[in-house]
Write a protein that holds these residues in place. Structure first.
Motif, PDB file in Angstrom:
ATOM      1  N   PHE A   1       2.700  -8.975  -6.429  1.00 41.81           N
ATOM      2  CA  PHE A   1       0.912  -7.907  -6.497  1.00 41.81           C
ATOM      3  C   PHE A   1       1.894  -7.004  -6.548  1.00 41.81           C
ATOM      4  CE2 PHE A   1      -0.837  -4.773  -3.987  1.00 41.81           C
ATOM      5  CZ  PHE A   1      -2.494  -5.120  -4.428  1.00 41.81           C
ATOM      6  N   GLU A   2       1.293  -6.347  -7.595  1.00 38.86           N
ATOM      7  CA  GLU A   2       1.262  -4.685  -8.074  1.00 38.86           C
ATOM      8  C   GLU A   2       0.438  -3.758  -7.606  1.00 38.86           C
ATOM      9  OE1 GLU A   2       3.410  -2.853  -9.552  1.00 38.86           O
ATOM     10  OE2 GLU A   2       5.187  -4.326 -10.058  1.00 38.86           O
ATOM     11  N   GLY A   3       0.411  -2.884  -7.431  1.00 38.83           N
ATOM     12  CA  GLY A   3      -0.747  -1.980  -7.195  1.00 38.83           C
ATOM     13  C   GLY A   3      -0.181  -0.129  -6.330  1.00 38.83           C
ATOM     14  N   GLY A   4      -1.531   0.430  -7.057  1.00 36.75           N
ATOM     15  CA  GLY A   4      -0.607   1.875  -6.995  1.00 36.75           C
ATOM     16  C   GLY A   4       0.679   2.393  -7.329  1.00 36.75           C
ATOM     17  N   LYS A   5       1.358   3.383  -7.384  1.00 37.71           N
ATOM     18  CA  LYS A   5       2.285   3.918  -7.315  1.00 37.71           C
ATOM     19  C   LYS A   5       3.582   4.793  -6.366  1.00 37.71           C
ATOM     20  CE  LYS A   5       0.552   9.025  -7.296  1.00 37.71           C
ATOM     21  NZ  LYS A   5       0.734  10.146  -7.986  1.00 37.71           N
ATOM     22  N   SER A   6       4.612   4.952  -6.867  1.00 38.02           N
ATOM     23  CA  SER A   6       5.978   4.749  -5.841  1.00 38.02           C
ATOM     24  C   SER A   6       5.148   5.859  -5.043  1.00 38.02           C
ATOM     25  CB  SER A   6       6.725   5.093  -6.623  1.00 38.02           C
ATOM     26  OG  SER A   6       6.733   6.097  -7.449  1.00 38.02           O
ATOM     27  N   LEU A   7       6.070   6.686  -3.986  1.00 36.96           N
ATOM     28  CA  LEU A   7       5.938   7.491  -2.792  1.00 36.96           C
ATOM     29  C   LEU A   7       4.472   7.692  -2.674  1.00 36.96           C
ATOM     30  CD1 LEU A   7       8.515   9.498  -3.890  1.00 36.96           C
ATOM     31  CD2 LEU A   7       9.083   8.204  -2.753  1.00 36.96           C
ATOM     32  N   ASP A   8       3.501   6.738  -2.210  1.00 30.27           N
ATOM     33  CA  ASP A   8       2.343   7.125  -1.902  1.00 30.27           C
ATOM     34  C   ASP A   8       1.687   6.125  -1.226  1.00 30.27           C
ATOM     35  OD1 ASP A   8      -0.162   8.454  -1.945  1.00 30.27           O
ATOM     36  OD2 ASP A   8      -1.037   6.384  -3.967  1.00 30.27           O
ATOM     37  N   ILE A   9       0.853   6.247  -0.757  1.00 28.08           N
ATOM     38  CA  ILE A   9      -0.096   5.349   0.080  1.00 28.08           C
ATOM     39  C   ILE A   9      -1.441   5.212  -0.243  1.00 28.08           C
ATOM     40  CG2 ILE A   9      -0.545   4.115   2.285  1.00 28.08           C
ATOM     41  CD1 ILE A   9       1.807   5.120   3.322  1.00 28.08           C
ATOM     42  N   ASN A  10      -2.612   4.305  -0.770  1.00 23.48           N
ATOM     43  CA  ASN A  10      -3.336   3.948  -1.089  1.00 23.48           C
ATOM     44  C   ASN A  10      -4.140   3.145  -0.472  1.00 23.48           C
ATOM     45  OD1 ASN A  10      -5.905   2.771  -3.395  1.00 23.48           O
ATOM     46  ND2 ASN A  10      -5.271   5.288  -4.073  1.00 23.48           N
ATOM     47  N   GLU A  11      -5.325   3.771  -0.152  1.00 18.42           N
ATOM     48  CA  GLU A  11      -6.563   2.902   1.173  1.00 18.42           C
ATOM     49  C   GLU A  11      -7.082   1.998   0.213  1.00 18.42           C
ATOM     50  OE1 GLU A  11      -8.956   4.561   3.756  1.00 18.42           O
ATOM     51  OE2 GLU A  11      -7.564   5.965   4.562  1.00 18.42           O
TER      52      GLU A  11
END
Length: 323
Positions: free
Chosen positions: A198-208
């Motif tokens: 699974f890939e999603g979002g970017k590094s050093l980040d939390i996306n709801e």
């Protein structure tokens, strides 16, 4: 009755909940560094599924997805066994870096070695202590270097079982990609473990939104195997998964300030202006156009780019999954 299960030299009985610790290396202070392995077993026999994240220490959104599986008690199976390792690369997680302290990308050193580099030792213990007990795995990742990935499953082409599992997970996008030598996915495949990445979002980040896609897809997969706790409900997606056969990167033609005009998941036409790259003095502004029609599955969020930087990832060939 469920079969016997032995992990890290300890026996986990049917119906038991255990947290074991992989202790591979210590900090410079000689403090032990523990990697928690959280195991939940049903009394009824069934598949064993591993949910792992943090192979790259800065990909925190994957860690959050596995954490949510634990917090919401989704990891307590109706049948079978669920193993959660929220943070494999604890060193990288502590330092907020992709690699281990030896500078190596852990996802390029599998199957590893008992006496090799630090990254190689981590890979070796994961592959030899955990994976022999596993039937299926979802490994959660995020985009790196300010590049935001649309939620997607990556799977090898021409594998009917993985295609079926991807249909069940039902992400917005699924990208066919061959296994990379030295990767966790490649080693699992050789050992007969069916893995979805699974890939999603970017590094050093939390996306709801990304977290929700990961959690809901996981619940659908567990429901498919009859493992989902009956107290948990699943959502029915209203759109088909878009399967991407080929894709390509659009790179910055010059260095400068980056102004994106499109967002993740958009379908763009060939020649459409995706962004402009300008100097800071108001004299130069260069348009960056789409080389082909396709879906935008990755966008670079960096405000400043260098010539040659990957700034957009576009789909090329498409097919559609089950509704």
């Amino acid at each position: 009755m469920a079969k016997n299960l032995t992990i890290l030299g300890e026996s986990i009985l049917p119906g038991e909940s255990r947290t074991l610790n992989m202790e591979i290396a210590k900090l410079h202070t000689m403090t032990k560094l523990k990697i928690p392995v959280i195991i939940e077993r049903s009394e009824i026999d069934g598949p064993t599924i591993l949910f792992s994240a943090g192979l790259h220490g800065d990909e925190i959104n994957g860690v959050e997805i596995v954490r949510q599986l634990i917090v919401q008690k989704i990891n307590k199976p109706k049948i079978g066994t669920i193993i959660c390792i929220p943070t494999i690369n604890v060193f990288g997680f502590l330092n907020q870096k992709r690699e281990l302290p030896d500078g190596r990308d852990m996802n390029r050193v599998f199957p590893g070695s008992m006496n090799g580099s630090l990254a190689s030792r981590f890979a070796y213990y994961l592959l030899n202590e955990i994976i022999p007990n596993v039937d299926y795995c979802i490994d959660f990742h995020a985009g790196g270097a300010s590049r935001f990935n649309a939620p997607q499953i990556r799977l090898v082409p021409n594998n009917r079982e993985l295609k079926k599992l991807a249909d069940v997970f039902h992400p917005p996008f699924a990208l066919y990609s061959r296994n990379i030598a030295g990767s966790f996915r490649n080693s699992c495949d050789k050992l007969g473990v069916k893995m979805l990445l699974f890939e999603g979002g970017k590094s050093l980040d939390i996306n709801e939104s990304i977290t929700r896609e990961g959690v809901e897809g996981t619940k659908r997969l567990l429901d498919h195997f009859g493992m989902l706790n009956p107290k948990k409900s699943i959502s029915a997606p209203d759109k088909k998964t878009i399967y991407i056969e080929r894709s390509g990167w659009v790179r910055a033609k010059n260095s400068g300030m980056f102004h994106s005009f499109t967002t993740i998941g958009n379908y763009v036409q060939k020649g459409e202006v995706l962004a402009t790259i300008s100097d800071p003095y108001g004299k130069v502004e260069i348009k960056l156009k789409a080389p082909n029609a396709g879906f935008v599955i990755n966008v670079n969020d960096a405000p400043i780019v260098y010539q040659g930087d990957a700034v957009f990832h576009l789909s090329i060939g498409l097919e559609y999954g089950e509704a």
